[in-house]
Structures are given as structure tokens and as C-alpha cells.
Motif scaffolding. Structure first.
Motif, PDB file in Angstrom:
ATOM      1  N   MET A  49      13.442 -37.504  -6.633  1.00 56.12           N
ATOM      2  CA  MET A  49      13.695 -36.471  -7.370  1.00 56.12           C
ATOM      3  C   MET A  49      13.484 -36.943  -8.783  1.00 56.12           C
ATOM      4  O   MET A  49      12.874 -36.194  -9.549  1.00 56.12           O
ATOM      5  N   ARG A  64      17.152 -29.393  -9.411  1.00 57.22           N
ATOM      6  CA  ARG A  64      18.133 -28.936  -8.688  1.00 57.22           C
ATOM      7  C   ARG A  64      18.435 -27.540  -9.052  1.00 57.22           C
ATOM      8  O   ARG A  64      18.816 -26.635  -7.929  1.00 57.22           O
ATOM      9  N   GLY A  68      17.512 -27.006  -5.532  1.00 56.14           N
ATOM     10  CA  GLY A  68      18.843 -27.372  -4.870  1.00 56.14           C
ATOM     11  C   GLY A  68      18.516 -28.770  -4.244  1.00 56.14           C
ATOM     12  O   GLY A  68      19.431 -29.401  -4.535  1.00 56.14           O
ATOM     13  N   SER A  69      17.710 -28.928  -3.434  1.00 61.50           N
ATOM     14  CA  SER A  69      17.410 -30.130  -2.528  1.00 61.50           C
ATOM     15  C   SER A  69      15.927 -30.741  -2.625  1.00 61.50           C
ATOM     16  O   SER A  69      15.185 -29.919  -2.723  1.00 61.50           O
ATOM     17  N   LYS A  70      16.022 -32.012  -2.447  1.00 56.45           N
ATOM     18  CA  LYS A  70      14.621 -32.380  -2.033  1.00 56.45           C
ATOM     19  C   LYS A  70      13.896 -31.813  -0.876  1.00 56.45           C
ATOM     20  O   LYS A  70      12.391 -31.614  -0.916  1.00 56.45           O
TER      21      LYS A  70
END
Length: 203
Positions: A49, A64, A68-70
Motif C-alpha cells: 500500500m 484505506r 479499505g484493504s489491498k
């Protein structure tokens, strides 16, 4: 009397504007572009990230905020960079005669497109580790609408996936040296047999 008061003394930082912040759309697009490039170069496991944020010129917290997430970023980046299923559905329509050549031609052109090709390389390089993305690519190759794929389309998809890996990832000389039309001509009969197993012309 309180026209200025404490809030006024705090200046612009006293209040947070509501709604979408200026520049959010551009930042999101920059993140997606940076993610496609980074995933294509490093695969899912190797892309961080922090590296994506640096490439996009944003703080990692903004990634994020948006995604939110990779894993969610990866899925969004691939979806933004390609529309594989719709192109292949177009190739699957029309006369059954020659469908193998149409699908092979459309599939290779997707890989040859600079932006779509980056997304597909990222998906293949990450598929072994993630499981899900590899399955998603196979479904896209089979032009699935979410229903279980017929065996014939699974076989066509795995054949095309193998050709793409040899030409665009491993760059095997015997495959990479062929021009587009030569490669279509070579693989079209096999794709035709998978997709039209009842003996229609092999295109």
C-alpha cells in the motif's frame, strides 16, 4: 459578542466541510492507475500500500479511506482497467462458424491493449497466491455471467490463459515471435472445438 469567537479564531480548521472533498475523484483515479502499474510489476504479494501511495502521490491512509484493504484495491484496479467479459461476450455472439477465431482474436487484443494488458498481467501474477482472482479471470475468459461455467468454456479459458502466459508473461520465443494473425490462426481451431463441440466449421 460573538461574531468571531473561538471558532473564528481557529480559522479554517474549525469546521470540517461535509460531502466529498475537492479532488477526491482525481485522487481515487490516481490511486487506481498507480495500483494497476504496481500490481502488474510486482504481483499482489510484492505490491505494498505504501508503494502504491507513493506512486500516486497520496498518503496511504487515503487508500484505506477509498478501498479499505489491498485485496479490495486490487479488485477495483483490475475492474477499472479492463472489461474483459463484455469483449468476449461480443466475440461469442454471431454465427457459430468461426467463433474460435473471433474469441482468440478478441482475447489477444485485450492483452495487447496497454492498460487492459497491465490489469491482466497483474491478475495472473496474483492469481496463484489469491485463488479468487485467478478464478475471476477464468470466468471472464469464459464470459460467465456468474453461473457455473460449462466444461467446454473452462477448457477454452484454460487454453487461452496458457497461451497468454507463454506470450505475455514468460515471453517464450516460439510464441512471442508470432504476429497476432499467425497466433490466432494457430489457436482458433482448438478454441472452436471447445466452444462448438458438435462439429461446426472450425473457422
Amino acid at each position: 459578542m460573538g461574531g468571531t469567537g473561538e471558532a473564528g479564531r481557529r480559522g479554517d480548521g474549525a469546521r470540517r466541510p461535509v460531502g466529498r472533498r475537492p479532488g477526491e475523484s482525481g485522487s481515487r483515479d490516481a490511486i487506481l492507475a498507480a495500483a494497476r502499474d504496481t500490481f502488474a510489476e510486482r504481483g499482489f504479494a510484492g505490491a505494498t500500500m505504501r508503494a502504491i501511495a507513493a506512486r500516486a502521490g497520496v498518503d496511504p491512509s487515503l487508500i484505506r479511506h477509498f478501498f479499505g484493504s489491498k485485496a479490495a484495491l486490487f479488485a477495483a484496479a483490475v475492474a477499472a482497467g479492463s472489461d474483459v467479459a463484455s469483449h468476449l461476450r461480443d466475440a461469442l455472439t454471431g454465427p457459430r462458424d468461426g467463433i474460435g477465431a473471433r474469441v482468440a482474436d478478441a482475447y489477444l487484443r485485450l492483452w495487447e491493449d496497454p492498460e487492459v494488458g497491465e490489469a491482466l498481467r497483474a491478475l495472473i501474477r496474483s492469481g496463484v497466491a489469491l485463488g479468487g482472482p485467478a478464478e475471476q479471470l477464468l470466468e471472464a475468459i469464459g464470459a460467465s455471467d456468474g453461473a457455473p461455467l460449462p466444461l467446454e468454456r473452462v477448457l477454452a479459458g484454460t487454453h487461452l490463459l496458457g497461451v497468454a502466459y507463454a506470450r505475455f508473461i514468460a515471453q517464450l520465443p516460439a510464441v512471442a515471435a508470432l504476429d497476432h494473425d499467425e497466433l490466432v490462426e494457430l489457436i482458433a481451431p482448438a478454441i472452436q472445438r471447445y466452444l462448438v463441440p458438435d462439429g461446426a466449421s472450425r473457422g
